[in-house]
Design an enzyme around this catalytic site. Structure first.
Site, short mmCIF file in Angstrom:
data_model
loop_
_atom_site.label_atom_id
_atom_site.label_comp_id
_atom_site.label_asym_id
_atom_site.label_seq_id
_atom_site.Cartn_x
_atom_site.Cartn_y
_atom_site.Cartn_z
N CYS A 5 36.19 6.27 -14.54
CA CYS A 5 36.31 5.02 -13.75
C CYS A 5 37.59 3.68 -13.24
CB CYS A 5 34.62 3.77 -13.44
SG CYS A 5 33.40 4.79 -13.58
C1 UGA Z 1 32.89 0.43 -14.58
C2 UGA Z 1 32.75 -0.87 -13.55
O1 UGA Z 1 32.94 -2.08 -14.99
C3 UGA Z 1 31.08 -0.56 -12.81
O2 UGA Z 1 31.26 -1.46 -12.12
C4 UGA Z 1 32.13 0.14 -12.45
O3 UGA Z 1 30.59 0.80 -10.82
C5 UGA Z 1 32.15 1.98 -13.05
O4 UGA Z 1 32.90 1.69 -14.02
C6 UGA Z 1 32.20 2.54 -11.21
O5 UGA Z 1 33.65 2.66 -11.31
O6 UGA Z 1 31.28 3.35 -11.62
P1 UGA Z 1 32.48 1.28 -16.93
O7 UGA Z 1 33.14 2.57 -16.66
O8 UGA Z 1 30.82 2.29 -16.82
O9 UGA Z 1 32.23 0.32 -15.91
O10 UGA Z 1 32.13 0.97 -18.05
P2 UGA Z 1 33.65 -0.59 -18.17
O11 UGA Z 1 31.64 -1.69 -19.06
O12 UGA Z 1 33.61 -1.88 -17.20
O13 UGA Z 1 33.42 -0.85 -19.40
C7 UGA Z 1 35.50 0.25 -19.30
C8 UGA Z 1 35.90 -0.14 -20.28
O14 UGA Z 1 36.71 -1.22 -20.09
C9 UGA Z 1 35.68 0.59 -21.77
O15 UGA Z 1 36.54 1.48 -22.15
C10 UGA Z 1 35.60 -0.70 -22.15
O16 UGA Z 1 36.01 -0.57 -24.23
C11 UGA Z 1 36.60 -2.01 -21.64
N1 UGA Z 1 36.98 -2.78 -22.14
C12 UGA Z 1 36.39 -3.67 -21.32
C13 UGA Z 1 37.74 -3.86 -22.99
O17 UGA Z 1 38.37 -2.94 -23.15
N2 UGA Z 1 37.02 -4.85 -23.01
C14 UGA Z 1 36.30 -5.84 -22.17
O18 UGA Z 1 36.51 -6.99 -22.53
C15 UGA Z 1 35.58 -4.84 -21.72
#
Ligand code: UGA
Length: 430
Positions: free
Chosen positions: A268
């Site tokens: 995403c």
């Molecule tokens: C993301 C959004 O959070 C959802 O709200 C959205 O619906 C979804 O994309 C989508 O467009 O379908 P997702 O990709 O499943 O969800 O994962 P996240 O939990 O948002 O994490 C994304 C990335 O950011 C991961 O690689 C995670 O490790 C990284 N991240 C997250 C960090 O490096 N630091 C943080 O503090 C949080």
């Protein structure tokens, strides 16, 4: 209500199962017969916590899957949840959405009475109004705003907690200028909103489309900013996590998405930020901040490898990679930071030995020739360095396993390993 969902990928299946849980009769339409058979047998086609239970409970009953578009005519509302993959320039490919809209429109041509079509997939502003609605109107012969109503209802589901996120949203967005569509969407979501304090945002289709991109772009940029701050912190011997904990106490900043490290991946953030950049460039606007967010994100895996280089020359030596999925709780490796990290190690002629509790099989498609082992302990044994890419909980418990390393250098990209005697520990931003 009778609902149909076109597409049974990660979003379509989750949404279909959750709507069944809310009491609706749901038909999930997909062209893939094996997925259809699986859902009707009560099995979830993807790995997502809680989804198996819902599909087991409702599959073949209140939740039915089919390859037959004709069944859509028996439903009141259809959600389009088809994939919008990236093209080389980052823009989204609408091929599947357009084909889905065409088939749906042709089906609706033979339906008496009105129908509401809701775009669930992530699409750039204007797509629903300018591309999909005209196809639906032309194929169905129905008149927009009279017996055909179109809306956009973005999803905010995170992989690994999609069911939970669906059932406990902080907002639900209805983008449409049709009163009929608004009323029907309220009826669809009523069982959820009755037990929730989620805000309902009623807006236009273009705004709804942009809300989804803005949401993801904001969060991705927030993580890139915290990564940039973290990189500076490390140079000044400052603990970036103590700084993040403190700034997160400011309500204007908020405590979530402040974990600095090796960056963001998944299906995403990378795709949506790229699509937004491409959409901006298409109207001759250069989105510098979004470009910088991507640049910082691309830099983090390089920084991790530079830190490893500063302690050990890995050429010809075994290096442990801990974690392969783009985040914990999923076997998804799409755009995982493990990919550039492994590429960098292979460029250095290291022998890569990787471990992930669930994602090894998926990573094998990208790197068939590296070694995959069944435990963190097995990756560490005789390794001349270890890099941590995914913050799986089990890595926090690693202890004497590090004693078996030939050279106990650990570069932690996720702040999951505890600093301890006997290892040379480097945090990425702390
Ligand atoms: C993301 C959004 O959070 C959802 O709200 C959205 O619906 C979804 O994309 C989508 O467009 O379908 P997702 O990709 O499943 O969800 O994962 P996240 O939990 O948002 O994490 C994304 C990335 O950011 C991961 O690689 C995670 O490790 C990284 N991240 C997250 C960090 O490096 N630091 C943080 O503090 C949080």
């Amino acid at each position: 209500m009778n609902l149909s969902i076109v597409g049974s990928g990660y979003v379509g299946t989750t949404v279909a199962a959750c709507f069944a849980d809310l009491g609706h009769n749901v038909t999930n339409v997909d062209i893939d017969e094996s997925i259809v058979a699986r859902i009707n047998d009560g099995g979830a086609p993807i790995h997502e916590p809680g989804l198996d239970d819902l599909v087991a409970e409702y599959g073949g009953d209140r939740l039915r899957a089919t390859t037959d578009y004709d069944t859509i005519r028996e439903t009141d509302v259809t959600f389009l949840a088809l994939p919008t993959p990236s093209r080389d320039d980052g823009s989204i490919d609408l091929g599947a959405m357009e084909a889905g809209a065409r088939s749906l429109g042709a089906t609706l041509a033979e339906k008496d009475g009105d129908h509401v079509v809701v775009v669930k997939s992530t699409v750039v502003p204007g797509t629903t109004e300018e591309t999909l609605a005209p196809i639906l109107a032309e194929e169905s012969g129905k008149a927009l705003g009279e017996d055909l109503h179109v809306a956009m209802n973005p999803e905010f589901l995170r992989e690994g907690s999609a069911v939970e996120d669906f059932l406990h949203p902080d907002k639900v967005v209805f983008g449409t200028d049709s009163e009929t569509a608004t009323e029907r969407l309220h009826a669809v979501f009523e069982p959820l909103l009755d037990h929730s304090d989620a805000d309902v945002v009623e807006t236009g289709t273009r705004e709804a489309e942009m809300i989804k991109y803005a949401n993801n772009a904001f969060l991705a940029t927030k993580v890139s900013l915290v990564n940039e701050l973290g990189n500076v912190c490390k140079e000044y011997d400052v603990d970036a996590y103590e700084v993040a904990d403190a700034i997160g106490l400011d309500d204007r900043i908020g405590e979530q998405f402040l974990r600095s490290g090796v960056g963001w991946g998944g299906s995403c953030f990378p795709k949506d930020v790229a699509a937004l950049i491409a959409a901006a460039r298409a109207v001759e606007y250069e989105p510098s901040l979004l470009e910088a967010a991507v640049e910082v994100n691309d830099k983090q895996p390089k920084r991790l490898l530079d830190l490893l280089d500063s302690h050990v020359d890995v050429a010809g030596k075994q290096v442990a990679v801990l974690g392969l999925s783009f985040k914990p709780g999923t076997d998804d490796v799409r755009n995982s930071r493990a990919i550039p990290v492994i590429e960098g190690l292979l460029d250095r002629n290291a022998e890569v030995v990787a471990y992930d509790p669930v994602a090894a099989e998926n990573m094998r498609e990208h790197f068939p020739d590296i070694e995959y082992v069944n435990s963190a302990a097995a990756t560490l044994e005789d390794a001349h360095g270890a890099v941590v890419v995914t913050d799986w909980d089990e890595f926090a418990a690693l202890d004497q396993e590090f004693d078996a390393m030939a050279d106990a250098v650990v570069v932690d990209g996720r702040r999951i390993i505890e600093r301890r005697d006997g290892i040379t520990y480097e945090g990425l931003t702390w």
